[in-house]
Every structure is written in C-alpha cells, then in structure tokens.
Design a protein around this motif. Structure first.
Motif, mmCIF file in Angstrom:
data_model
loop_
_atom_site.group_PDB
_atom_site.id
_atom_site.type_symbol
_atom_site.label_atom_id
_atom_site.label_comp_id
_atom_site.label_asym_id
_atom_site.label_seq_id
_atom_site.Cartn_x
_atom_site.Cartn_y
_atom_site.Cartn_z
ATOM 1 N N GLY A 181 0.702 -1.480 0.027
ATOM 2 C CA GLY A 181 0.145 0.085 0.053
ATOM 3 C C GLY A 181 0.944 1.263 0.259
ATOM 4 O O GLY A 181 0.337 2.272 0.543
ATOM 5 N N ILE A 182 2.016 1.128 -0.687
ATOM 6 C CA ILE A 182 2.675 2.327 -0.691
ATOM 7 C C ILE A 182 2.897 3.087 -2.202
ATOM 8 O O ILE A 182 3.758 3.991 -2.314
ATOM 9 C CB ILE A 182 4.079 2.174 -0.026
ATOM 10 C CG1 ILE A 182 4.868 1.298 -0.927
ATOM 11 C CG2 ILE A 182 4.028 1.663 1.424
ATOM 12 C CD1 ILE A 182 6.312 1.035 -0.299
ATOM 13 N N GLY A 183 2.111 2.694 -3.182
ATOM 14 C CA GLY A 183 2.345 3.207 -4.366
ATOM 15 C C GLY A 183 2.200 4.745 -4.506
ATOM 16 O O GLY A 183 2.873 5.176 -5.364
ATOM 17 N N ASP A 184 1.420 5.099 -3.661
ATOM 18 C CA ASP A 184 0.993 6.784 -3.832
ATOM 19 C C ASP A 184 2.000 7.357 -2.994
ATOM 20 O O ASP A 184 1.801 8.621 -2.865
ATOM 21 C CB ASP A 184 -0.318 6.865 -3.167
ATOM 22 C CG ASP A 184 -0.718 6.693 -1.823
ATOM 23 O OD1 ASP A 184 0.267 5.848 -1.218
ATOM 24 O OD2 ASP A 184 -1.813 7.092 -1.258
ATOM 25 N N TRP A 185 3.023 6.863 -2.513
ATOM 26 C CA TRP A 185 4.234 7.539 -1.897
ATOM 27 C C TRP A 185 4.984 8.356 -2.726
ATOM 28 O O TRP A 185 5.683 9.367 -2.383
ATOM 29 C CB TRP A 185 5.047 6.623 -0.802
ATOM 30 C CG TRP A 185 4.349 6.141 0.243
ATOM 31 C CD1 TRP A 185 3.132 6.487 0.720
ATOM 32 C CD2 TRP A 185 4.949 5.486 1.223
ATOM 33 N NE1 TRP A 185 2.869 5.848 1.880
ATOM 34 C CE2 TRP A 185 3.830 5.245 2.601
ATOM 35 C CE3 TRP A 185 6.169 4.918 1.399
ATOM 36 C CZ2 TRP A 185 4.306 4.490 3.373
ATOM 37 C CZ3 TRP A 185 6.556 3.965 2.696
ATOM 38 C CH2 TRP A 185 5.659 4.159 3.663
ATOM 39 N N PHE A 186 4.959 7.810 -4.097
ATOM 40 C CA PHE A 186 6.116 8.404 -5.161
ATOM 41 C C PHE A 186 5.529 9.060 -6.051
ATOM 42 O O PHE A 186 4.502 8.720 -6.740
ATOM 43 C CB PHE A 186 6.809 7.237 -5.490
ATOM 44 C CG PHE A 186 7.458 6.268 -4.515
ATOM 45 C CD1 PHE A 186 8.317 6.524 -3.656
ATOM 46 C CD2 PHE A 186 6.853 5.108 -4.306
ATOM 47 C CE1 PHE A 186 8.823 5.726 -2.571
ATOM 48 C CE2 PHE A 186 7.137 4.158 -3.465
ATOM 49 C CZ PHE A 186 8.264 4.540 -2.457
ATOM 50 N N ASP A 187 6.017 10.237 -6.306
ATOM 51 C CA ASP A 187 5.931 11.154 -7.483
ATOM 52 C C ASP A 187 6.457 10.724 -8.886
ATOM 53 O O ASP A 187 5.917 11.141 -9.786
ATOM 54 C CB ASP A 187 6.216 12.623 -7.150
ATOM 55 C CG ASP A 187 5.745 13.030 -5.853
ATOM 56 O OD1 ASP A 187 4.464 13.057 -5.751
ATOM 57 O OD2 ASP A 187 6.227 13.400 -4.983
ATOM 58 N N ALA A 188 7.516 9.874 -8.650
ATOM 59 C CA ALA A 188 8.231 9.669 -9.706
ATOM 60 C C ALA A 188 8.828 7.976 -9.356
ATOM 61 O O ALA A 188 9.345 7.788 -8.044
ATOM 62 C CB ALA A 188 9.266 10.135 -10.428
#
Length: 211
Positions: A123-130
C-alpha cells in the motif's frame, strides 16, 4: 534533526530499505534456481546475493563460477510476482515517507513485474511522485543515470535543489554521491553479517534515528 526541512526532495531504494521479504520465500527461490543451474546455493550465498552484501552481485556470481546472465534469467523466471508480494512486508520505521511534503522518488533494482505488485500489496504506491526500476538500458546503481532520470521526472536538479537518497546498500550510497546528493545508509542486516561497514552522510539502523 529535521531532514524533511533540510532537503527539497527525497529518493529511496525499495528492497531492504522500505520493504523486505520473508526468508522462506528467498530460500525457496534459490532452491529452484539452483535446481535449474545444477548448483546448490547455501543459506549464506543466498543471503549475500539477495541483500547484495558484497557489492556487485554479478561480480560475486563470477567469483563463484556462475554465469550472471544464466543466473538472472533463471532467477526472474522463478520469481512469482503474486507470491513475492504476499510475502513482502513494510518496515514500520519507513512510514515517515508517506508523510513527506516534498517530491519523493523511488529508484530500485527490483524489476517492474515484481515492483508493482509489491507496492500494491504493502500500500505504498502513492508515496512516490516518480519511480524507476533499473534495467540494462537505464543503468544500475551506483551509476548516477537512473537517479538523475528520476530527478528529472520530479523536476528537481542541482540549481538550488538539495536532495538525499536513502538505501540499504553500498550501491545506493555510491549512486547518491555520484549524482551529487547526500546519502542515508540504513543498515538492515548489521555490520557483522555484511562483513563490512558502509559509510554514508547518515548511518542508521532505523529511520527512526533520523527524527
């Protein structure tokens, strides 16, 4: 110490830094790879390769008389993305990354067919902008090219931007320094097990030590 305030952007490694996998999965993969290559891998050898304890995995394989190309073809064939994801867990001290209020990028040697299921599972895919999964085309850490590619995607550079890269391996520290960034080395396995001390601008056993 307020590292979020000190840096305009953060880059992070994935495996061994933010997440890890259960040992049983690692052992089973190396058993199957060993069967394919006709060579048994001991627990110590599997640990060295999985965690990159001696630096270049290809160089280590060559020292053991194993062809790196044959090894990686077999290794990737034997990795099941769904099983890998199910047996991956998030380090509790990595939770701060989700709260960073600056651009955040992921630079990982984990291959894309494995990376996406792992990110979804923990559940950490939305942590990264790139994010970038290194390949022969992009280059591998400590080469600065993949780091600089993510920096470009984030819209940050060296003209007034100060960044940091955090990872668990010497290659992460090298990639940070080669790209002109500060480096955080998080020692997940311990100096004794690694057999050497990796130096960085910050050296911690847990990200909790940074706050």
């Amino acid at each position: 110490m307020d590292l979020e305030r000190d840096y305009d952007f953060w880059l992070l490694d994935l495996d061994g830094t933010l997440v890890d996998v259960e040992w049983s999965y690692t052992r089973e993969v190396f058993d199957r790879v060993g069967d394919r290559l006709g060579r048994e891998f001991t627990d110590r050898e599997a640990d060295i390769l999985w965690n990159g304890l001696t630096g270049s995995r290809d160089q280590q394989l060559e020292e053991w008389g194993v062809d790196p190309g044959e090894f990686w073809n077999a290794f990737h064939d034997e990795e099941d993305p769904s099983v890998r994801a199910e047996q991956t867990y998030l380090h509790e001290d990595a939770a701060f990354v989700g709260d960073l209020d600056v651009p955040v990028g992921l630079v990982t040697h984990c291959q894309e067919f494995l990376c996406e299921p792992v990110l979804d599972h923990v559940g950490i895919g939305d942590w990264f902008d790139a994010q970038l999964c290194c390949t022969e085309k992009t280059g591998w850490k400590p080469d600065p090219d993949p780091v600089q590619s993510v920096m470009s995607d984030l819209g940050v550079g060296h003209n007034g931007h100060r960044g940091v890269l955090a990872g668990d391996g010497a290659c992460d520290v090298g990639a940070a320094w080669n790209a002109g960034l500060d480096a955080i080395h998080v020692e997940r396995v311990g100096h004794e097990r690694r057999g050497l001390c990796v130096r960085g601008d910050y050296r911690v056993r847990s990200f909790d030590e940074l706050y």
